[in-house]
Write an enzyme that holds these catalytic residues in place. Sequence first.
Site, PDB file in Angstrom:
ATOM      1  N   ARG A 117       1.033  -1.291  -0.018  1.00  0.00           N
ATOM      2  CA  ARG A 117      -0.214   0.170   0.316  1.00  0.00           C
ATOM      3  C   ARG A 117       0.917   1.414   0.150  1.00  0.00           C
ATOM      4  O   ARG A 117       0.455   2.322   0.561  1.00  0.00           O
ATOM      5  CB  ARG A 117      -1.158   0.096   1.058  1.00  0.00           C
ATOM      6  N   LYS A 139       2.658  11.722 -10.905  1.00  0.00           N
ATOM      7  CA  LYS A 139       1.964  10.986 -11.940  1.00  0.00           C
ATOM      8  C   LYS A 139       2.571   9.688 -12.030  1.00  0.00           C
ATOM      9  O   LYS A 139       3.819   9.789 -12.475  1.00  0.00           O
ATOM     10  CB  LYS A 139       1.464  11.780 -13.009  1.00  0.00           C
ATOM     11  N   GLU A 181       8.377  18.649 -24.617  1.00  0.00           N
ATOM     12  CA  GLU A 181       7.808  19.134 -23.404  1.00  0.00           C
ATOM     13  C   GLU A 181       8.695  20.579 -23.248  1.00  0.00           C
ATOM     14  O   GLU A 181       7.960  21.265 -22.490  1.00  0.00           O
ATOM     15  CB  GLU A 181       8.460  18.375 -22.368  1.00  0.00           C
ATOM     16  N   LYS A 212       6.665  23.991 -12.656  1.00  0.00           N
ATOM     17  CA  LYS A 212       5.705  22.810 -12.468  1.00  0.00           C
ATOM     18  C   LYS A 212       5.576  22.738 -10.920  1.00  0.00           C
ATOM     19  O   LYS A 212       4.455  22.362 -10.559  1.00  0.00           O
ATOM     20  CB  LYS A 212       6.277  21.478 -13.173  1.00  0.00           C
ATOM     21  N   GLU A 222      -4.883  17.490 -10.337  1.00  0.00           N
ATOM     22  CA  GLU A 222      -5.573  17.935 -11.616  1.00  0.00           C
ATOM     23  C   GLU A 222      -6.817  18.303 -11.507  1.00  0.00           C
ATOM     24  O   GLU A 222      -7.416  17.552 -12.428  1.00  0.00           O
ATOM     25  CB  GLU A 222      -4.625  16.835 -12.576  1.00  0.00           C
ATOM     26  N   ARG A 226      -3.671  22.583 -12.996  1.00  0.00           N
ATOM     27  CA  ARG A 226      -2.536  21.316 -13.545  1.00  0.00           C
ATOM     28  C   ARG A 226      -3.055  20.841 -14.935  1.00  0.00           C
ATOM     29  O   ARG A 226      -1.932  20.579 -15.449  1.00  0.00           O
ATOM     30  CB  ARG A 226      -2.619  20.163 -12.726  1.00  0.00           C
ATOM     31  N   ASN A 230      -1.017  19.841 -19.582  1.00  0.00           N
ATOM     32  CA  ASN A 230      -1.442  19.070 -20.660  1.00  0.00           C
ATOM     33  C   ASN A 230      -1.502  19.819 -21.879  1.00  0.00           C
ATOM     34  O   ASN A 230      -2.082  19.145 -22.934  1.00  0.00           O
ATOM     35  CB  ASN A 230      -2.591  18.075 -20.334  1.00  0.00           C
ATOM     36  N   HIS A 233      -1.265  17.933 -25.326  1.00  0.00           N
ATOM     37  CA  HIS A 233      -1.129  16.345 -25.062  1.00  0.00           C
ATOM     38  C   HIS A 233      -2.487  15.696 -25.470  1.00  0.00           C
ATOM     39  O   HIS A 233      -2.275  14.393 -25.942  1.00  0.00           O
ATOM     40  CB  HIS A 233      -0.978  16.045 -23.527  1.00  0.00           C
ATOM     41  N   HIS A 237      -1.030  12.807 -27.596  1.00  0.00           N
ATOM     42  CA  HIS A 237      -1.344  11.295 -27.116  1.00  0.00           C
ATOM     43  C   HIS A 237      -2.080  10.509 -28.336  1.00  0.00           C
ATOM     44  O   HIS A 237      -1.585   9.184 -28.414  1.00  0.00           O
ATOM     45  CB  HIS A 237      -2.301  11.325 -25.886  1.00  0.00           C
ATOM     46  N   HIS A 249       6.966  10.826 -28.095  1.00  0.00           N
ATOM     47  CA  HIS A 249       6.207  11.704 -27.449  1.00  0.00           C
ATOM     48  C   HIS A 249       6.157  12.941 -27.669  1.00  0.00           C
ATOM     49  O   HIS A 249       5.115  13.632 -27.964  1.00  0.00           O
ATOM     50  CB  HIS A 249       6.334  11.305 -25.941  1.00  0.00           C
TER      51      HIS A 249
HETATM   52  N1  GLY Z   1       2.778  15.785 -17.262  1.00  0.00           N
HETATM   53  C1  GLY Z   1       1.895  16.748 -16.944  1.00  0.00           C
HETATM   54  C2  GLY Z   1       1.696  16.496 -15.245  1.00  0.00           C
HETATM   55  O1  GLY Z   1       2.526  16.131 -14.835  1.00  0.00           O
HETATM   56  O2  GLY Z   1       0.656  16.868 -14.796  1.00  0.00           O
END
Ligand code: GLY
Length: 341
Positions: A117, A139, A181, A212, A222, A226, A230, A233, A237, A249
């Site tokens: 956990r 993430k 990026e 960031k 998010e 946040r 993206n 993206h 994606h 990417h």
């Molecule tokens: N890669 C975008 C984020 O970490 O929110």
Amino acid sequence: MKKIRVNASRPYDVVIQEGFENIGKTIKSVCSAKKIAVVTDENVFPLYYEKLADELRDFSLFPLIVGAGEKYKTTESFLKIIDALAGNKFSREDLVIALGGGVVGDVAGFAAACYLRGIAYIQCPTTLLAAIDSSVGGKTGVNLSQGKNLLGAFYQPSLTFINTLCEDTLSERERTSGLGEGVKYSYISENIKVEELFQNRAEFIFKCVDFKAKIVEEDEKESGKRKILNFGHTVGHAVEAASGYALSHGECVIKGIDAIIDLSADFYGFSDEKKQRLKLPLKDFDRNIAFSAKEIAERICSDKKIRGGDIDVVLLKEIGQVEIVTMKLSEFKERLYAVMR
Ligand code: GLY
């Protein structure tokens, strides 16, 4: 050496320096681990494992190699890590280090989030993309056959340790991926210019991580701000998946930014002159990638960020100024299809 504190639900430092010197000491200051599983991939292992291991002589190390590349960001890689942790009787006090790019960081981070956990993990990014983006913010996750990052968790590392020398060995493909990026940051922040990457890499990484970190502190899960990270993206994606992950990417994110500028110009009614000016930062990075606009629009429907029939789209108003606009999915598809055809 530079340091940025990320004041997320679990606060941690991002250390930026040349080399792995003193990483062992820093690890001891954040946890009491005796055993460390160093998750890495087959490309990174011969380049950096020994260099890192040299600094970690006080710990029992368990190197664990997963396949390199997006196609290994799978439940199989995740289970391989879990199996090794359980097989070697890792306890809650022990540690996982993710030594590699975004894929290694996401899979190893997710395994750390789930095993017992949750045990502590450290991000040691070896690519530009991972240094400026995926190693910060917690993430973690894997892809499913139904889409990218569909299985995962927000789980902050105990430390992100960026050795800026690692990027010297990047392949051309990895470099472009990171550049994607980097270009993204130069659109969403007024103070970051992608050219700076070629002048002072450590400073560029610092600025991106600092930017960031503030966003993550404000909106860790998010639910709002946040989402601006993206930018480009959603389309990116879909282009990446449509290519069967043959395209990097970053190349796909750049394509996605290009499409979103077209969509923003159409949405806000920009002049052609303004649209061309907004596209200028892309000019040195854009590749001639052909794709089916219809396929891309269809694929976006399976994106996890779609709530019911709505989609949050990050649109560009000006360089350094983006806006999150919620649209009906049908409207988004129609607009996107119209500008990408
Ligand atoms: N890669 C975008 C984020 O970490 O929110």
